[in-house]
Scaffold this active site. Structure first.
Site, PDB file in Angstrom:
ATOM      1  N   SER A 172       0.387  -0.832   3.037  1.00 40.67           N
ATOM      2  CA  SER A 172       1.563  -1.605   2.629  1.00 40.67           C
ATOM      3  C   SER A 172       1.234  -3.092   2.535  1.00 40.67           C
ATOM      4  O   SER A 172       0.355  -3.476   1.760  1.00 40.67           O
ATOM      5  CB  SER A 172       2.705  -1.328   3.613  1.00 40.67           C
ATOM      6  OG  SER A 172       3.924  -1.825   3.129  1.00 40.67           O
ATOM      7  N   GLU A 266       6.425   6.641  -5.048  1.00 42.95           N
ATOM      8  CA  GLU A 266       6.620   5.334  -4.416  1.00 42.95           C
ATOM      9  C   GLU A 266       6.887   4.227  -5.429  1.00 42.95           C
ATOM     10  O   GLU A 266       6.310   4.219  -6.525  1.00 42.95           O
ATOM     11  CB  GLU A 266       5.380   4.933  -3.616  1.00 42.95           C
ATOM     12  CG  GLU A 266       5.264   5.552  -2.255  1.00 42.95           C
ATOM     13  CD  GLU A 266       4.216   4.829  -1.425  1.00 42.95           C
ATOM     14  OE1 GLU A 266       4.376   3.610  -1.223  1.00 42.95           O
ATOM     15  OE2 GLU A 266       3.247   5.472  -0.993  1.00 42.95           O
ATOM     16  N   HIS A 296       6.265   6.329   1.551  1.00 43.85           N
ATOM     17  CA  HIS A 296       5.491   5.099   1.654  1.00 43.85           C
ATOM     18  C   HIS A 296       4.745   5.019   2.986  1.00 43.85           C
ATOM     19  O   HIS A 296       5.330   5.203   4.058  1.00 43.85           O
ATOM     20  CB  HIS A 296       6.425   3.898   1.514  1.00 43.85           C
ATOM     21  CG  HIS A 296       5.784   2.584   1.757  1.00 43.85           C
ATOM     22  ND1 HIS A 296       4.871   2.024   0.888  1.00 43.85           N
ATOM     23  CD2 HIS A 296       5.915   1.688   2.783  1.00 43.85           C
ATOM     24  CE1 HIS A 296       4.467   0.856   1.352  1.00 43.85           C
ATOM     25  NE2 HIS A 296       5.083   0.638   2.505  1.00 43.85           N
TER      26      HIS A 296
END
Length: 332
Positions: A172, A266, A296
């Site tokens: 991320s 995503e 995610h």
């Protein structure tokens, strides 16, 4: 480890076209039914960021610590790191290392939340994994978070690590930092690492470019509005976003080979596809894997899930291949 059958799909490959495990389906259900309604209505502001971090840190403390690793704490100027090694294997940094940068939207998470995934990589690679707890919003900017990661890289080099045997990895926001730190290293005249791994990475801070992307409404729990708020507080200056802050706009030809892994539905698949396209145009070897039915950063949320174990095994193989490649360290 789950058996993986790869299916070609546009810019990337679907790594698990035969479906998902029961655990991952339960995670998807929980994210859609519980996490998404909360996240989509939670205001991301300098006042609410610390509260959210306290909540996430409290929940992570309920998990048992990972086994099979030894830990060493390191404190630098304003932040800390943790070096995890396989138990009983006192590998020196010069033997190779993974510098891991945790996710959390630049304001959540840290060493405690991401110790399980860092430990999993240490066990699978047999190498030291340096988990970096960089400074975060609201007390600093995204650019300063990158600077902390560059400081961590300089520390590694000063302590005998060979850049040709270092791989940057992160999930991320940490995926953003992996690429942004490599680009910052090049600009600073430092040698590039051997490879880059982005797990559900954020690579383009320009949220306007994502507004018409098909996965805006498909992502199980990451809202575009939340990303916009993070960029507003962490990257914009007087309402303006500098395009140079987005790794997709960097001098990509200077980067080492990269592995990108993201859920098929995503929102940040957009970033991965754009980065894969631009890396290819720049002549940088790269591969993009799409994982069907996964949320995610699933591999950092539940590292022991069958799909996560498979992903981390693939990351470990990429890391070993990069550090064992017989090529001298590159310099800017």
């Amino acid at each position: 480890m789950a058996t993986v059958r790869v299916l070609e799909s546009g810019a990337g490959v679907v790594a698990n076209p035969d479906g998902s495990s029961l655990t991952s389906r339960m995670l998807l259900f929980a994210c859609r039914g519980v996490v998404a309604p909360f996240v989509r209505h939670y205001p991301v502001t300098p006042l609410t960021m610390p509260v959210a971090r306290m909540l996430v840190d409290g929940l992570s403390a309920l998990r048992p610590g990972p086994s099979g690793v030894e830990r060493e704490q390191v404190r630098l100027n304003g932040f800390r790191m943790e070096i995890l090694r396989p138990a009983g294997a006192r590998k020196a940094l010069r033997d190779g290392a993974v510098m891991y940068m945790h996710g959390g939207g630049f304001f959540l998470c840290g060493l405690d939340t991401h110790r399980p995934v860092a430990a999993a990589l240490a066990r699978r690679t047999g190498l030291a994994v340096v988990n970096v707890e960089y400074r975060q919003l609201p007390g600093t900017s995204i650019a300063d978070s990158v600077q902390d990661c560059l400081t961590a890289y300089r520390w590694l080099l000063r302590h005998g690590a060979d850049p040709a045997r270092i791989v940057f990895a992160g999930d991320s926001a940490g995926g953003y930092l992996s690429f942004a730190t490599a680009l910052r290293a090049v600009a600073a005249g430092l040698p590039t690492p051997a490879g880059l791994v982005g797990l559900s990475p954020l690579l383009d801070l320009d949220c306007a470019a994502k507004r018409d992307y098909v996965n805006v409404d498909r992502d199980p729990y990451i809202p575009l509005s939340g990303l916009e708020q993070v960029v507003e507080y962490g990257a914009k200056v007087q309402g303006r976003l500098d395009p140079a802050l987005s790794p997709v706009n960097g001098a990509l030809a200077s980067l080492p080979p990269a592995l990108l892994i993201v859920g098929e539905d995503e929102l940040l698949r957009y970033d991965c596809e754009l980065m894969a396209e631009r890396l290819t145009a720049a002549g940088v070897p790269n591969s993009l894997e799409l994982w069907r039915g996964q949320v995610h950063a699933f591999m950092s949320i539940l590292p022991n899930m069958p799909e996560s174990r498979s992903v981390l095994g693939r990351v470990a193989r990429f890391v070993r291949a990069r550090i064992e490649a017989e090529s001298p360290a590159r310099t800017a």
